[in-house]
Design a protein around this motif. Structure first.
Motif, PDB file in Angstrom:
ATOM      1  N   ARG A 162      -8.203 -12.160 -25.324  1.00  0.00           N
ATOM      2  CA  ARG A 162      -8.629 -12.334 -26.714  1.00  0.00           C
ATOM      3  C   ARG A 162      -7.863 -11.446 -27.672  1.00  0.00           C
ATOM      4  O   ARG A 162      -7.690 -11.801 -28.848  1.00  0.00           O
ATOM      5  N   ALA A 163      -7.384 -10.287 -27.190  1.00  0.00           N
ATOM      6  CA  ALA A 163      -6.788  -9.320 -28.106  1.00  0.00           C
ATOM      7  C   ALA A 163      -5.285  -9.485 -28.260  1.00  0.00           C
ATOM      8  O   ALA A 163      -4.722  -9.103 -29.286  1.00  0.00           O
ATOM      9  N   LEU A 164      -4.605 -10.031 -27.256  1.00  0.00           N
ATOM     10  CA  LEU A 164      -3.150 -10.140 -27.323  1.00  0.00           C
ATOM     11  C   LEU A 164      -2.728 -11.280 -28.247  1.00  0.00           C
ATOM     12  O   LEU A 164      -3.329 -12.345 -28.247  1.00  0.00           O
ATOM     13  N   LYS A 165      -1.681 -11.037 -29.002  1.00  0.00           N
ATOM     14  CA  LYS A 165      -1.124 -12.107 -29.819  1.00  0.00           C
ATOM     15  C   LYS A 165      -0.263 -13.009 -28.952  1.00  0.00           C
ATOM     16  O   LYS A 165       0.128 -12.632 -27.839  1.00  0.00           O
ATOM     17  N   PRO A 166       0.038 -14.209 -29.394  1.00  0.00           N
ATOM     18  CA  PRO A 166       0.877 -15.114 -28.589  1.00  0.00           C
ATOM     19  C   PRO A 166       2.193 -14.466 -28.194  1.00  0.00           C
ATOM     20  O   PRO A 166       2.895 -13.912 -29.031  1.00  0.00           O
ATOM     21  N   GLY A 167       2.513 -14.514 -26.900  1.00  0.00           N
ATOM     22  CA  GLY A 167       3.718 -13.882 -26.398  1.00  0.00           C
ATOM     23  C   GLY A 167       3.536 -12.436 -25.990  1.00  0.00           C
ATOM     24  O   GLY A 167       4.463 -11.826 -25.452  1.00  0.00           O
ATOM     25  N   GLY A 168       2.343 -11.853 -26.226  1.00  0.00           N
ATOM     26  CA  GLY A 168       2.070 -10.489 -25.787  1.00  0.00           C
ATOM     27  C   GLY A 168       1.857 -10.433 -24.280  1.00  0.00           C
ATOM     28  O   GLY A 168       1.783 -11.457 -23.607  1.00  0.00           O
ATOM     29  N   PHE A 169       1.716  -9.228 -23.747  1.00  0.00           N
ATOM     30  CA  PHE A 169       1.585  -9.121 -22.297  1.00  0.00           C
ATOM     31  C   PHE A 169       0.726  -7.924 -21.898  1.00  0.00           C
ATOM     32  O   PHE A 169       0.541  -6.980 -22.666  1.00  0.00           O
ATOM     33  N   VAL A 170       0.208  -7.992 -20.665  1.00  0.00           N
ATOM     34  CA  VAL A 170      -0.511  -6.899 -20.028  1.00  0.00           C
ATOM     35  C   VAL A 170       0.377  -6.363 -18.908  1.00  0.00           C
ATOM     36  O   VAL A 170       0.910  -7.146 -18.110  1.00  0.00           O
ATOM     37  N   PHE A 171       0.521  -5.059 -18.842  1.00  0.00           N
ATOM     38  CA  PHE A 171       1.296  -4.433 -17.767  1.00  0.00           C
ATOM     39  C   PHE A 171       0.334  -3.651 -16.884  1.00  0.00           C
ATOM     40  O   PHE A 171      -0.288  -2.682 -17.331  1.00  0.00           O
ATOM     41  N   LEU A 172       0.188  -4.085 -15.644  1.00  0.00           N
ATOM     42  CA  LEU A 172      -0.662  -3.413 -14.672  1.00  0.00           C
ATOM     43  C   LEU A 172       0.239  -2.779 -13.620  1.00  0.00           C
ATOM     44  O   LEU A 172       1.005  -3.475 -12.948  1.00  0.00           O
ATOM     45  N   GLY A 173       0.155  -1.481 -13.478  1.00  0.00           N
ATOM     46  CA  GLY A 173       0.986  -0.780 -12.511  1.00  0.00           C
ATOM     47  C   GLY A 173       0.154   0.152 -11.656  1.00  0.00           C
ATOM     48  O   GLY A 173      -0.823   0.743 -12.124  1.00  0.00           O
ATOM     49  N   GLY A 174       0.527   0.268 -10.395  1.00  0.00           N
ATOM     50  CA  GLY A 174      -0.186   1.172  -9.514  1.00  0.00           C
ATOM     51  C   GLY A 174      -0.212   0.669  -8.088  1.00  0.00           C
ATOM     52  O   GLY A 174       0.446  -0.317  -7.746  1.00  0.00           O
ATOM     53  N   PRO A 175      -1.003   1.301  -7.244  1.00  0.00           N
ATOM     54  CA  PRO A 175      -1.117   0.848  -5.857  1.00  0.00           C
ATOM     55  C   PRO A 175      -2.104  -0.316  -5.749  1.00  0.00           C
ATOM     56  O   PRO A 175      -3.165  -0.295  -6.361  1.00  0.00           O
TER      57      PRO A 175
ATOM     58  N   ASN B  81      -1.067   2.873   1.490  1.00  0.00           N
ATOM     59  CA  ASN B  81      -2.086   2.297   0.614  1.00  0.00           C
ATOM     60  C   ASN B  81      -3.378   2.012   1.370  1.00  0.00           C
ATOM     61  O   ASN B  81      -4.473   2.113   0.803  1.00  0.00           O
ATOM     62  N   LEU B  82      -3.286   1.629   2.632  1.00  0.00           N
ATOM     63  CA  LEU B  82      -4.486   1.410   3.424  1.00  0.00           C
ATOM     64  C   LEU B  82      -5.259   2.715   3.595  1.00  0.00           C
ATOM     65  O   LEU B  82      -6.492   2.745   3.486  1.00  0.00           O
ATOM     66  N   VAL B  83      -4.545   3.810   3.862  1.00  0.00           N
ATOM     67  CA  VAL B  83      -5.192   5.120   3.998  1.00  0.00           C
ATOM     68  C   VAL B  83      -5.791   5.557   2.664  1.00  0.00           C
ATOM     69  O   VAL B  83      -6.915   6.086   2.607  1.00  0.00           O
ATOM     70  N   TYR B  84      -5.039   5.338   1.584  1.00  0.00           N
ATOM     71  CA  TYR B  84      -5.524   5.708   0.249  1.00  0.00           C
ATOM     72  C   TYR B  84      -6.782   4.919  -0.103  1.00  0.00           C
ATOM     73  O   TYR B  84      -7.743   5.466  -0.641  1.00  0.00           O
ATOM     74  N   HIS B  85      -6.781   3.625   0.193  1.00  0.00           N
ATOM     75  CA  HIS B  85      -7.937   2.774  -0.082  1.00  0.00           C
ATOM     76  C   HIS B  85      -9.168   3.266   0.676  1.00  0.00           C
ATOM     77  O   HIS B  85     -10.272   3.361   0.105  1.00  0.00           O
ATOM     78  N   ASP B  86      -9.006   3.591   1.934  1.00  0.00           N
ATOM     79  CA  ASP B  86     -10.124   4.079   2.731  1.00  0.00           C
ATOM     80  C   ASP B  86     -10.618   5.426   2.209  1.00  0.00           C
ATOM     81  O   ASP B  86     -11.826   5.668   2.130  1.00  0.00           O
ATOM     82  N   GLY B  87      -9.670   6.302   1.817  1.00  0.00           N
ATOM     83  CA  GLY B  87     -10.063   7.608   1.292  1.00  0.00           C
ATOM     84  C   GLY B  87     -10.818   7.508  -0.026  1.00  0.00           C
ATOM     85  O   GLY B  87     -11.789   8.247  -0.258  1.00  0.00           O
ATOM     86  N   LEU B  88     -10.418   6.592  -0.901  1.00  0.00           N
ATOM     87  CA  LEU B  88     -11.123   6.396  -2.165  1.00  0.00           C
ATOM     88  C   LEU B  88     -12.558   5.949  -1.929  1.00  0.00           C
ATOM     89  O   LEU B  88     -13.496   6.414  -2.583  1.00  0.00           O
ATOM     90  N   GLY B  89     -12.744   5.020  -0.991  1.00  0.00           N
ATOM     91  CA  GLY B  89     -14.085   4.538  -0.702  1.00  0.00           C
ATOM     92  C   GLY B  89     -14.984   5.628  -0.161  1.00  0.00           C
ATOM     93  O   GLY B  89     -16.156   5.738  -0.556  1.00  0.00           O
ATOM     94  N   ARG B  90     -14.441   6.453   0.717  1.00  0.00           N
ATOM     95  CA  ARG B  90     -15.241   7.539   1.279  1.00  0.00           C
ATOM     96  C   ARG B  90     -15.599   8.567   0.223  1.00  0.00           C
ATOM     97  O   ARG B  90     -16.739   9.032   0.147  1.00  0.00           O
ATOM     98  N   PHE B  91     -14.631   8.938  -0.601  1.00  0.00           N
ATOM     99  CA  PHE B  91     -14.891   9.917  -1.656  1.00  0.00           C
ATOM    100  C   PHE B  91     -15.911   9.395  -2.656  1.00  0.00           C
ATOM    101  O   PHE B  91     -16.815  10.125  -3.083  1.00  0.00           O
ATOM    102  N   ALA B  92     -15.767   8.115  -3.059  1.00  0.00           N
ATOM    103  CA  ALA B  92     -16.683   7.539  -4.044  1.00  0.00           C
ATOM    104  C   ALA B  92     -18.106   7.479  -3.498  1.00  0.00           C
ATOM    105  O   ALA B  92     -19.075   7.733  -4.230  1.00  0.00           O
ATOM    106  N   ALA B  93     -18.257   7.146  -2.228  1.00  0.00           N
ATOM    107  CA  ALA B  93     -19.598   7.077  -1.640  1.00  0.00           C
ATOM    108  C   ALA B  93     -20.256   8.440  -1.641  1.00  0.00           C
ATOM    109  O   ALA B  93     -21.458   8.572  -1.928  1.00  0.00           O
TER     110      ALA B  93
END
Length: 218
Positions: free
Chosen positions: A90-103, A114-126
């Protein structure tokens, strides 16, 4: 965007921005230097509520050229990411873009790091969720890259092919569709209608009479 549990980091960001701008103000500008680029103050907005984007950033809907979210999506639930994508649509004008970067998780191609990082994030968050005053669960973890592409397409954004950044990061660009080009304006000339047999006969008789009158006058 900050998280509710990261208020200290958000305040630190505000302080650093103020220090940066003050340092530029104290610098003596040269003839071709107006003091350097200054940063806008950090603002706390809700990624799922487009109204806060419009009011806090003083922009109109469909007026933003780009939105960057780098190394943050793994700290929010999928529902929050969906809200972000919906607001970007809704917010982007025609031709605008979203840049998503990360693991991200990339199916069977996901690297071990990334598999280890994903598991570690879940454990820490819990564990951290149980220590919060309201004991609200934290939904931390890497998101599936293909799932984000499908959700973005469902909201009307046009995904580009993801790119690898280093060994364990991806860059995903989602485009706001451009406005359709207006149809070319041209004048359509009506084709002359074919004369019927009677009309052809009348026209020939009329021309014959005109020739006879011209001969008599001569």
């Amino acid at each position: 965007e900050g998280l509710g549990q990261s208020s200290a980091m958000f305040l630190l960001l505000q302080e650093r921005v103020a220090q940066h701008n003050q340092a530029l103000s104290n610098r003596i500008p040269s003839r071709n230097d107006v003091g350097g680029a200054r940063l806008l103050p950090a603002r706390y907005v809700d990624s799922q509520e487009i109204e806060t984007w419009v009011s806090d950033f003083d922009v109109k809907q469909a007026d933003l050229g780009c939105v960057f979210a780098v190394n943050v999506l793994q700290f929010v639930a999928l529902a929050v990411v969906e809200g972000l994508l919906r607001s970007c649509r809704r917010a982007l004008k025609p031709g605008g873009f979203v840049f998503l970067g990360g693991p991200f998780l990339d199916g069977s191609s996901t690297c071990i790091k990334n598999l280890v990082y994903h598991d570690g994030l879940g454990r820490f968050a819990a564990d951290a969720g149980r220590r919060l005053p309201d004991r609200a669960p934290l939904h931390w973890g890497l998101h599936e890259l293909q799932e984000l592409i499908e959700r973005a397409a469902a909201f009307g954004l046009e995904p580009a092919k993801p790119l690898n950044i280093g060994h364990n990061w991806h860059a995903l660009v989602l485009w706001q569709p451009p406005m359709p080009a207006p149809a070319p304006s041209c004048t359509i000339r009506a084709r002359p209608q074919a004369l019927s047999g009677r009309a052809v006969s009348r026209e020939a008789k009329k021309q014959q009479q005109q020739q006879q009158q011209q001969q008599q006058q001569a």
